[in-house]
Design an enzyme around this catalytic site. Structure first.
Site, PDB file in Angstrom:
ATOM      1  N   LYS A  61       0.833  -1.204   0.000  1.00  0.00           N
ATOM      2  CA  LYS A  61       0.000   0.000   0.000  1.00  0.00           C
ATOM      3  C   LYS A  61       0.864   1.249   0.000  1.00  0.00           C
ATOM      4  CE  LYS A  61      -4.000   1.951   2.474  1.00  0.00           C
ATOM      5  NZ  LYS A  61      -4.934   1.756   3.617  1.00  0.00           N
ATOM      6  N   SER A 145      -9.794   1.819   2.744  1.00  0.00           N
ATOM      7  CA  SER A 145      -8.883   2.598   1.911  1.00  0.00           C
ATOM      8  C   SER A 145      -7.859   1.742   1.163  1.00  0.00           C
ATOM      9  CB  SER A 145      -8.137   3.605   2.788  1.00  0.00           C
ATOM     10  OG  SER A 145      -7.348   2.936   3.761  1.00  0.00           O
ATOM     11  N   SER A 169     -10.356  -0.957   6.706  1.00  0.00           N
ATOM     12  CA  SER A 169      -9.765  -0.666   5.400  1.00  0.00           C
ATOM     13  C   SER A 169      -9.093  -1.843   4.715  1.00  0.00           C
ATOM     14  CB  SER A 169      -8.739   0.477   5.538  1.00  0.00           C
ATOM     15  OG  SER A 169      -9.376   1.671   5.875  1.00  0.00           O
TER      16      SER A 169
END
Length: 503
Positions: A61, A145, A169
């Site tokens: 990420k 996210s 997330s």
């Protein structure tokens, strides 16, 4: 200087740095916009032939630091930033033999549930690729996210991905994209080198194509790191391991006889899609047929968890993001000529106004207000009290003691070993039309309630795993979540494997 061309949801190039990838890899990524930077396959993070992760390819990420790839947090304020070091988790997977395929798109600074708040453009759920008509992909959300991480796995761009989970997330994108996603017990995986959103909630999680892949990565990164001030010390980890030794020995190889699974009534609101609740019931029936004991439980503080989460996370975000002023951290925007530079705020206001996206600015304002003298007791302290109530609810229903709080152990016939609930209220929603202000405003409100089923485990710091559990009435993936007592990560994974076997 910072620049912003077009609207925040405009499709920017999905690759920052091209490499010697095959054209199909680049084409698949361009369709879903999952990876925003990647390097040469023979570059600094190659796939090794030895080690516990040998042969695996992993995406990271974009809010986890990598010294050989940009770390932008999908924000204009960090668009030119490359970290001088690797995060602990990146070093661990690299040393373990995994190859890093690139950085995964995400909501800016991890703030969002639909992965539409990114300077790189939204992530498109790759599950719809199977229903493409004349090259048109149904634009549904990959969740946020960590949507880029989930989409990269679902699109076959990598075997696993690292994400971060603050209030859901990792689990929400896993549910929407039809992959497995683990949020570990808080403090088990090092956060050193992870750009902070909310320190008391942030966890590095793992997404993978199946539970065994997720476990393989999790075992490598779940190492104590003294550079992380929130890391749980080894002696507490050992205590948790001893608590679960007997339970793990009994429930090996898919053996579920005697496993007590709690089903919390508060996680089945009237707004829950009927196809989601039906999938959960099917999973429970199959687990019961294999010897599990289904126990109705109540977690009465659940309805207040979402509000408490947004107050606490926004307050911590307001504090953490104060460092990005264009002077010490972040790209700088020069104040216009004639500005009064005797006031500190005027020096960095333009940097923050242009560098942060609208969702980040919204949460900074909310968090700053919650920490103000007038609101501190009415909002922030009340939210912390609700958080304690949520923790107490979980400790009350689990049979195992909480090693962090030294709660009393219950009899094997009292309490439950894990709880099971839907991962999301619905299947993946359509991405909003960001050129339509009314649609965008409605989507902002809808995005806040996406995490309603995932935030309680985050507030309590408990391990939680989302596992695919069939398809909804629209044919899109549905996930179910398994939550355990703190430190029961392996028991949660084994229960996830049993669900996997039922599908």
């Amino acid at each position: 200087m910072l620049s912003r061309s077009g609207s925040q949801c405009s499709r920017l190039s999905s690759l920052i740095k091209l490499s010697h990838r095959d054209t199909s890899f680049i084409a698949r990524n361009a369709t879903v916009n999952a990876l925003v930077a990647h390097g040469d396959v023979n570059g600094p993070y190659p796939v090794a032939t030895s080690g516990p992760l040998a042969g695996l390819t992993i995406a990271v990420k974009d809010n986890i630091c990598t010294k050989s790839l940009p770390t932008t947090c999908s924000s204009h304020i960090l668009e030119n930033f490359t970290s001088p070091y690797d995060a602990t988790v990146v070093s661990l997977i690299s040393n373990g033999g995994a190859g890093v395929v690139g950085k995964a798109n995400c909501d800016e600074f991890g703030m969002g549930s639909l992965n539409m708040y990114s300077m790189h453009g939204p992530v498109i759920n790759p599950f719809g690729a199977s229903s493409e008509i004349a090259g048109s992909l149904e634009r549904r959300s990959a969740g946020g996210s960590s949507g880029g991480s989930a989409a990269a796995v679902a699109a076959g761009l990598c075997d696993a991905a690292l994400g971060t989970d603050t209030g859901g997330s990792v689990r929400l994108p896993a549910s929407y994209c039809g992959v497995v996603g683990l949020k570990p017990s808080y403090g088990i995986v090092s956060r050193w080198g992870v750009v902070s959103f909310a320190d008391s909630l942030d966890c590095v999680g793992v997404l993978g194509k199946d539970v065994s892949t997720v476990r393989r990565v999790h075992r490598v990164i779940a190492i104590y790191d003294d550079r992380d001030p929130t890391a749980i010390p080894p002696e507490v980890r050992d205590t948790a391991r001893r608590v679960y030794e007997d339970r793990l020995a009994h429930h090996r190889d898919g053996h579920l006889v005697g496993l007590r699974i709690g089903v919390p009534q508060e996680y089945f609101p009237t707004e829950l899609e009927s196809s989601v609740s039906e999938s959960v019931r099917r999973v429970l029936s199959q687990l019961q047929a294999r010897g599990a004991i289904i126990v109705p439980v109540s977690l009465p503080s659940t309805p207040y968890a979402l509000s408490a989460y947004y107050v606490i996370s926004s307050a911590e975000a307001s504090s953490n993001l104060a460092r990005y002023d264009g002077i010490e951290f972040g790209s700088r925007v020069e104040p216009p000529p004639g500005s009064n530079l005797t006031k500190t705020a005027n020096v960095y206001a333009h940097t923050r106004s242009q560098g942060f996206g609208k969702e980040v600015k919204r949460r900074i304002l909310l968090g700053t207000y919650a920490l103000s003298a007038d609101a501190f007791e009415n909002y922030f302290l009340q939210a912390q009290k609700v958080r304690n109530f949520v923790k107490e609810d979980f400790d009350r229903i689990f049979s195992a003691p909480n090693p962090l709080h030294r709660t009393k152990s219950r009899s094997s016939h009292e309490g439950v070993d894990v709880i099971l609930h839907p991962s999301a209220m619905q299947t993946a929603p359509l991405l909003p039309d960001c050129t339509d202000r009314a649609s965008s405003a409605s989507a902002s409100l809808d995005a806040y309630v996406q995490d309603v089923l995932t935030v309680p485990a985050s507030l309590a710091g408990l391990p939680a795993l989302s596992v695919p559990a069939g398809r909804g009435s629209d044919g899109w993936p549905i996930g179910v979540s398994v939550v355990g007592q703190w430190g029961s990560d392996e028991l949660v994974l084994r229960t996830g494997e049993a669900i996997e076997a039922c599908m």
